[in-house]
Design an enzyme around this catalytic site. Structure first.
Site, PDB file in Angstrom:
ATOM      1  N   TYR A 277      -4.075  17.147  -0.677  1.00 43.73           N
ATOM      2  CA  TYR A 277      -3.558  16.061   0.187  1.00 43.73           C
ATOM      3  C   TYR A 277      -1.779  16.137  -0.243  1.00 43.73           C
ATOM      4  CZ  TYR A 277      -1.309  11.941   2.228  1.00 43.73           C
ATOM      5  OH  TYR A 277      -0.769  11.003   2.893  1.00 43.73           O
TER       6      TYR A 277
ATOM      7  N   HIS B 292       9.340   9.798  10.081  1.00 40.62           N
ATOM      8  CA  HIS B 292       9.202   8.604   9.267  1.00 40.62           C
ATOM      9  C   HIS B 292      10.497   7.818   9.082  1.00 40.62           C
ATOM     10  CE1 HIS B 292       5.469  10.322   8.627  1.00 40.62           C
ATOM     11  NE2 HIS B 292       5.036   9.403   7.599  1.00 40.62           N
TER      12      HIS B 292
ATOM     13  N   ASN C  36       7.642   8.144  -0.522  1.00 40.37           N
ATOM     14  CA  ASN C  36       6.351   7.473  -0.883  1.00 40.37           C
ATOM     15  C   ASN C  36       6.715   6.653  -2.020  1.00 40.37           C
ATOM     16  OD1 ASN C  36       3.535   6.689  -1.143  1.00 40.37           O
ATOM     17  ND2 ASN C  36       3.034   8.350   0.167  1.00 40.37           N
TER      18      ASN C  36
ATOM     19  N   TYR D 186      13.126 -39.294 -10.107  1.00 43.55           N
ATOM     20  CA  TYR D 186      12.770 -37.838 -10.572  1.00 43.55           C
ATOM     21  C   TYR D 186      13.491 -36.722 -10.695  1.00 43.55           C
ATOM     22  CZ  TYR D 186       7.910 -39.898 -10.182  1.00 43.55           C
ATOM     23  OH  TYR D 186       6.586 -40.522 -10.243  1.00 43.55           O
TER      24      TYR D 186
ATOM     25  N   ARG E 270      15.224 -37.233 -13.881  1.00 43.74           N
ATOM     26  CA  ARG E 270      14.220 -37.309 -15.199  1.00 43.74           C
ATOM     27  C   ARG E 270      13.315 -36.113 -15.320  1.00 43.74           C
ATOM     28  NH1 ARG E 270       9.527 -41.452 -14.746  1.00 43.74           N
ATOM     29  NH2 ARG E 270      10.542 -42.208 -13.105  1.00 43.74           N
TER      30      ARG E 270
ATOM     31  N   PHE F 161       1.151   3.307  -4.355  1.00 49.51           N
ATOM     32  CA  PHE F 161       2.461   3.066  -3.261  1.00 49.51           C
ATOM     33  C   PHE F 161       2.032   1.614  -2.683  1.00 49.51           C
ATOM     34  CE2 PHE F 161      -0.901   5.960  -1.382  1.00 49.51           C
ATOM     35  CZ  PHE F 161      -1.579   4.774  -0.594  1.00 49.51           C
TER      36      PHE F 161
ATOM     37  N   GLU G 235      -4.429   2.811   6.947  1.00 56.00           N
ATOM     38  CA  GLU G 235      -3.534   2.067   5.947  1.00 56.00           C
ATOM     39  C   GLU G 235      -3.940   0.558   6.438  1.00 56.00           C
ATOM     40  OE1 GLU G 235       0.094   3.597   6.772  1.00 56.00           O
ATOM     41  OE2 GLU G 235      -0.609   5.278   5.821  1.00 56.00           O
TER      42      GLU G 235
END
Length: 511
Positions: free
Chosen positions: A53, A83, A195, A280, A283, A329, A414
């Protein structure tokens, strides 16, 4: 620009901070053999011809498609160009440089299979200040920050644009003018470059570094507001915080107590002050700021680890010649860290706004309404407090955790994503908002202390007052407020407030 020797896998947060601030990374020579061994391993895998792959197959849902050896260069070029599908405004140059440095350190660990010349080009681009133009939107923080890293890689093969010392130009023009040679990508290289989590991590780290300045400035200005309100430093007593045992709280209280030590304003109301307790926002500063400190430290630890990791896929193991496909990834750690930073930044600004509101309220502060000597004729700090409230409200909307969201991509291959890119990218704007709130509080706190003259605050806090008064005079009558605010915000953003109070050691967040 300062040169910084970067040892992949062992860099400190101080190293990444320096690169973000402009240092130029140069790889430690010890990583060179690892890079070559990794590239040689990929070459052997290609020579065997077995399907692996990312090396000789398609990508994502197309992983089952076998690619002939003659088409491997085209395969890698195609993945980069296809991409590079980001949109929106370009990343800030400083964050893009940091992303490039993170990718450089990841590739140089010898688990990505890239050629030595590929790593050398990233080094040379950083050294020559040739920075790809990268649209900031388009990553879901899962199969790597694919779109932004593809835009970075596209510039490396001569496609797209770059920012240079001479302006924004086509990548090919930038390369020619700086004597650089565009890459021809070999097997695995395109995938290795695009990637990974470097886009999300760069944004998160940049926000962390800006949040460090915010946190420290808020501590200093909060102490000044406490004096302006004639508040007590008794809630900062170390015995209180030792009983609760949270280190962030203890460290924050120590800093607040040191900042106020020796204040004549504080001494003036030790006897005869009828108030039993402060609000507050005064404090509980150690508790709130301490919790924020703890969260920021945890985020710093996560991001420091991530920055030293290898997050592309598949990973190459030269020792036995294997390529393993996994999920490094996936940016869930970065997403969680980004959400933690968002929560801390939001609360720092929220507490500051409450101190501003307290100072402008005569019933709480005991000072003239809206900190103006002639309320009614003058509005004083009325609307700056409204602006602070608006910024805090905006940050509350942005602080919703991004990591709880997910949307399937790539035809459900994905099917769970981290949204780290979105979670990290919102942070700089949140820090800017909170920085503006602290700037407004700085003006209000200095104005409040002016009403206590001739009494002075502590030495470090008086140095802070001197710094703001060098830029912005006391407000006697209403005037154009915006320039005053811009000057105060700039002092906070630049770290000048921290520097003015440098007699006090403030808590560290990241090394």
């Amino acid at each position: 620009m300062t040169e910084l020797v970067l040892k992949p896998g062992e860099a400190t947060l101080a190293d990444w901070r320096a690169i973000y601030r402009g240092a130029v990374p140069k790889l430690h020579e010890s990583c060179r053999p690892k890079i070559k061994a990794s590239a040689d391993t990929v070459a052997k895998i290609v020579a065997k011809g077995e399907p692996v792959y990312g090396i000789n197959t398609g990508f994502g849902k197309l992983a089952s498609v076998r690619i002939p050896a003659a088409d491997l260069e085209t395969l890698q070029r195609n993945i980069v160009l296809s991409h590079a599908a980001g949109v929106g405004e370009p990343m800030p140059v400083a964050i893009t440089r940091l992303m490039m440095a993170l990718k450089l350190a990841s590739l140089a660990q010898g688990a990505s299979g890239v050629q030595p010349k590929t790593v050398a080009l990233l080094e040379a681009m950083l050294a020559n200040d040739v920075v790809p133009v990268v649209p900031a939107q388009g990553s879901v923080g899962a199969s790597g920050d694919l779109a932004p890293l593809s835009h970075m890689t596209a510039a490396m093969i001569g496609v797209g644009e770059c920012f240079t010392p001479h302006g924004r130009v086509p990548a090919k023009v930038a390369f020619v003018s700086h004597g650089l040679e565009p890459l021809t990508l070999g097997a695995k290289e395109g995938l290795a470059l695009l990637n990974g989590t470097q886009f999300s991590t760069a944004y998160a780290l940049a926000a962390l570094f800006e949040a460090e300045v915010l946190y420290h400035s808020a501590l200093v200005v909060g102490a000044l507001s406490t004096d302006a309100a004639k508040g007590s430093d008794a809630p900062f007593d170390p015995r209180i915080h030792a009983l609760r045992k949270h280190k962030g709280q203890i460290d924050s209280a120590d800093a607040l107590r040191a900042l106020m030590a020796g204040s004549a304003i504080r001494e003036s109301h030790r006897v005869g002050d009828e108030r039993v307790q402060d609000p507050y926002c005064l404090r509980c500063q150690p508790q709130v700021m301490g919790a924020a400190l703890t969260v920021l430290r945890q985020a710093a630890d996560t991001l420091g680890t991530e920055a030293n990791g290898v997050t592309d896929n598949p990973l190459i193991f030269p020792e036995d010649g294997t390529a393993l496909s996994g999920g490094n990834f996936h940016a869930e750690p970065v997403a969680f860290a980004a959400d933690m930073i968002a929560l801390a930044v939001c609360e720092i600004g929220s507490l500051s706004e409450r101190r501003i509101a307290m100072l402008v309220d005569p019933a709480l502060s005991g000072m003239p309404a809206f900190l103006t000597p002639k309320p009614g004729l003058n509005s004083g700090f009325m609307i700056p407090q409204v602006t602070a409230a608006a910024l805090v409200s905006e940050n509350k909307q942005k602080a919703y955790p991004a990591s709880v969201d997910s949307i399937p991509t790539s035809a459900n291959q994905e099917d769970h994503v981290s949204m780290a890119a979105h979670g990290a990218r919102r942070l700089i704007g949140m820090v800017e908002n909170a920085t503006a709130v602290i700037g407004i509080e700085l003006l209000a706190a200095a104005q409040g202390c002016d009403f206590h003259a001739p009494l002075a605050s502590s030495e470090p806090l008086e140095a802070v007052r001197k710094a703001i008064r060098a830029k912005v005079p006391h407000l006697d009558e209403d005037r154009h407020f915006h320039p005053d605010m811009e000057k105060a915000i700039a002092l906070v953003r630049s770290g000048a407030v921290i520097e003015a109070a440098n007699a006090v050691k403030l808590p560290e967040i990241g090394g």
